[in-house]
Design an enzyme around this catalytic site. Structure first.
Site, PDB file in Angstrom:
ATOM      1  N   ARG A 234      -6.759  40.514  20.921  1.00 42.83           N
ATOM      2  CA  ARG A 234      -5.860  41.524  20.589  1.00 42.83           C
ATOM      3  C   ARG A 234      -6.647  42.858  19.423  1.00 42.83           C
ATOM      4  O   ARG A 234      -7.199  41.746  18.385  1.00 42.83           O
ATOM      5  CB  ARG A 234      -4.608  41.750  20.031  1.00 42.83           C
ATOM      6  CG  ARG A 234      -3.661  41.488  21.383  1.00 42.83           C
ATOM      7  CD  ARG A 234      -3.443  42.904  21.964  1.00 42.83           C
ATOM      8  NE  ARG A 234      -2.811  42.739  23.357  1.00 42.83           N
ATOM      9  CZ  ARG A 234      -3.102  41.760  24.410  1.00 42.83           C
ATOM     10  NH1 ARG A 234      -4.396  42.325  24.764  1.00 42.83           N
ATOM     11  NH2 ARG A 234      -1.975  42.552  25.400  1.00 42.83           N
ATOM     12  N   HIS A 282     -12.448  46.507  27.203  1.00 41.40           N
ATOM     13  CA  HIS A 282     -10.413  45.476  27.176  1.00 41.40           C
ATOM     14  C   HIS A 282     -10.285  45.334  29.047  1.00 41.40           C
ATOM     15  O   HIS A 282      -9.153  45.214  29.900  1.00 41.40           O
ATOM     16  CB  HIS A 282      -9.419  46.652  27.124  1.00 41.40           C
ATOM     17  CG  HIS A 282      -7.979  45.214  26.939  1.00 41.40           C
ATOM     18  ND1 HIS A 282      -7.244  45.618  25.219  1.00 41.40           N
ATOM     19  CD2 HIS A 282      -7.431  44.491  27.557  1.00 41.40           C
ATOM     20  CE1 HIS A 282      -6.260  44.930  25.898  1.00 41.40           C
ATOM     21  NE2 HIS A 282      -6.375  44.188  27.145  1.00 41.40           N
TER      22      HIS A 282
END
Ligand code: NAP
Length: 319
Positions: A234, A282
């Site tokens: 993250r 991502h």
């Protein structure tokens, strides 16, 4: 059975998700429409969601079980409108671990063998050999030995790398892998000594109050000079300015970043143009609709049978 489906309709794969879920769980009536009649909203007990925006689950007074299509549930846990009594389950799908292991292997190999630097040399028409250590001479540390970290550690050790894992040590997973070559360290105290013995560090921690901002100046300078960072977990784990400083001082030789504090990574962010940063959108491990739909269908059947569903998030711990 009526199930609320909240996926990001702006992503191109929403129709694929609806088709895969309908095929895997034909007994379910899926509700993905944005406006749901009040009478139906009052009946809905189960939701299947993919990283929904805050408030997406309010207005369903009977909601009891939320199954995430994403492995990371930090955004759901941060939503102040999410009732605390809900059972929340993460996506755990072997296909996701396999994809993450592939990304980690590509990044580790590219860093170890200097392939990012060769790409830069090509851009400048440079013909120059770089050092070529053996895989067993490269010390790799995997932060987080959960579903993702274990898949990554197993793949890297099978490629011959020296692999250490690091985990909290109080969690559900025992952190063990089938491979005795992977040494696992536990807890905060062991982190700095481990970093001092690391050439490539891969982050696969969940984002919690304890891990937010963990990869800061102190962390980066605990690594040997010239080590590399791979962040696949993250964006909130990393203090961007501290990484940029460490890259510019050559404390960190290269960073592979798949996740960012703000996504998509804003145009003009220094990471886009930095010569020693590799940016991915991502995409390290994207949930596969076909395999994940089977996981969801199984979880829904377990829920309906009254048995406890698997992979429940422990809110106190934050993962
Ligand atoms: P997980 O199964 O919940 O594993 C979490 C691991 O982190 C466990 O080993 C846990 O220790 C350890 N941990 C938690 N807090 C810690 C702390 N404070 N200090 C040290 N260790 C700590 O999670 P996962 O499914 O592997 O997911 C890992 C990360 O990958 C998440 O951030 C997720 O969002 C991210 N992810 C990214 C992508 C992508 O495409 N980029 C795709 C999927 C997942 P214990 O073993 O002691 O519990």
């Amino acid at each position: 059975m009526h199930v609320l489906l909240r996926i990001d309709e702006t992503q191109g794969d929403a129709p694929q998700w609806r088709a895969a879920l309908s095929a895997a769980a034909p007994e379910v009536t899926w509700h993905s429409e944005s406006a749901i009649a009040e009478s139906l909203a009052r009946e809905i007990e189960v939701a299947v969601v993919a990283n929904p925006p805050p408030g997406a689950l309010s207005g369903f007074p009977q909601l009891k079980f939320v199954q995430s299509l994403w492995a990371g549930v930090d955004r759901l846990l941060e939503d102040p409108t999410m009732p605390k009594h809900l059972v929340l389950a993460r996506m755990v799908d072997p296909a996701l671990g396999a994809a993450m292991a592939e990304t980690a292997l590509w990044a580790t190999l590219s860093l170890h063998r200097g392939f990012f630097r060769y790409a830069q040399q090509q851009a400048h028409g440079q013909w120059k050999h770089l050092p070529q250590p053996c895989a067993h001479q490269v010390r790799v540390t995997v932060l987080g030995m959960g579903e993702m970290g274990r898949a990554v550690a197993d793949r890297l050790v099978s490629q011959g790398y020296q692999v250490h894992g690091w985990r909290l040590g109080v969690g559900k997973a025992d952190g063990r892998t089938d491979d005795s070559r992977i040494r696992v360290e536990l807890g905060k105290e062991s982190l700095k000594p481990l970093l001092a013995q690391t050439d490539i560090v891969l982050n696969l921690l969940p984002l919690t109050s304890q891990t937010r901002g963990l990869i800061d100046r102190e962390f980066l300078y605990a690594l040997p000079s010239g080590a590399a960072l791979v962040n696949l977990a993250r964006g909130g784990h990393l203090v961007d300015a501290d990484l940029i400083g460490a890259l510019n001082n050559e404390q960190v030789s290269h960073a592979v970043l798949d996740v960012f504090t703000t996504e998509p990574l804003p145009i003009g962010h220094v990471f886009w143009q930095h010569p020693r940063v590799t940016v991915l959108p991502h995409a390290a491990a994207i949930t596969n609709p076909e395999t994940a739909a089977q996981v969801v269908a199984h979880q829904l059947r377990v829920w309906r049978s009254g048995q406890p569903v698997a992979h429940q998030v422990e809110r106190g711990r934050g993962y």
